[in-house]
Design a protein around this motif. Structure first.
Motif, PDB file in Angstrom:
ATOM      1  N   THR A   1      -5.351  75.164  18.883  1.00 32.80           N
ATOM      2  CA  THR A   1      -4.720  73.955  18.342  1.00 32.80           C
ATOM      3  C   THR A   1      -3.636  73.439  19.280  1.00 32.80           C
ATOM      4  OG1 THR A   1      -5.204  74.750  16.115  1.00 32.80           O
ATOM      5  CG2 THR A   1      -3.578  72.991  16.304  1.00 32.80           C
TER       6      THR A   1
ATOM      7  N   ASN B   1      -9.861  66.394  17.313  1.00 33.83           N
ATOM      8  CA  ASN B   1      -9.744  67.296  16.168  1.00 33.83           C
ATOM      9  C   ASN B   1     -11.109  67.739  15.635  1.00 33.83           C
ATOM     10  OD1 ASN B   1      -6.979  67.368  16.304  1.00 33.83           O
ATOM     11  ND2 ASN B   1      -6.708  65.674  14.878  1.00 33.83           N
TER      12      ASN B   1
ATOM     13  N   ARG C   1     -10.490  76.386   8.729  1.00 32.64           N
ATOM     14  CA  ARG C   1      -9.453  75.355   8.574  1.00 32.64           C
ATOM     15  C   ARG C   1     -10.057  73.980   8.309  1.00 32.64           C
ATOM     16  NH1 ARG C   1      -5.707  78.947   7.411  1.00 32.64           N
ATOM     17  NH2 ARG C   1      -5.738  80.602   8.968  1.00 32.64           N
TER      18      ARG C   1
ATOM     19  N   VAL D   1      -5.356  71.046  10.331  1.00 35.93           N
ATOM     20  CA  VAL D   1      -5.201  70.830  11.771  1.00 35.93           C
ATOM     21  C   VAL D   1      -4.143  69.750  12.025  1.00 35.93           C
ATOM     22  CG1 VAL D   1      -6.353  69.931  13.834  1.00 35.93           C
ATOM     23  CG2 VAL D   1      -7.474  71.679  12.437  1.00 35.93           C
TER      24      VAL D   1
END
Length: 127
Positions: free
Chosen positions: A20, A43, A53, A58
């Motif tokens: 990330t 993303n 997730r 995110v």
């Protein structure tokens, strides 16, 4: 699901945070170069490596990254308003990544014979 890939409802793993943060800094670099980063596409690609997730998680982690960047007093990624209450591990990974980038920029600036615009960064523990 193995621990490296994380588990919904549990704190993010090192692997998840590193992926990330790498995406955050890729988009930040594009922003600094005057290029438009397609955040949704970045993303979506990131989510492929984060099966535990959601897109909302995110986005919030990117907001947390902006909050850490604010601790350093440096530019953040537009569109991700800083959100506090982040993991210690995120603070360490963002800080380490920023230090490497800032150090690299100092060397590049010094090598180009322009005066370096570098200032030492305090460890986050000193902030």
């Amino acid at each position: 699901m193995d621990n490296e890939q994380g588990e919904a409802g549990l704190p993010w793993t090192l692997t998840e945070i590193e992926a990330t943060v790498a995406t955050y800094f890729q988009m930040l670099r594009m922003q600094e170069l005057g290029q438009k980063a397609n955040k949704a596409e970045h993303n979506r690609r990131l989510l492929a490596s984060l099966p535990a997730r959601s897109i909302q998680e995110v986005g919030y982690k990117h907001r947390n990254s902006s909050a850490v960047m604010n601790l350093y007093g440096v530019q953040t990624l537009a569109g991700y308003k800083p959100a506090a209450n982040f993991q210690q591990l995120l603070m360490e990974i963002v800080g380490d990544t920023w230090r490497v980038i800032a150090h690299s920029m100092c060397w590049r600036s010094a090598a180009s014979r322009r005066p370096p615009k570098c200032r030492p960064l305090k460890p986050l523990t000193a902030l």
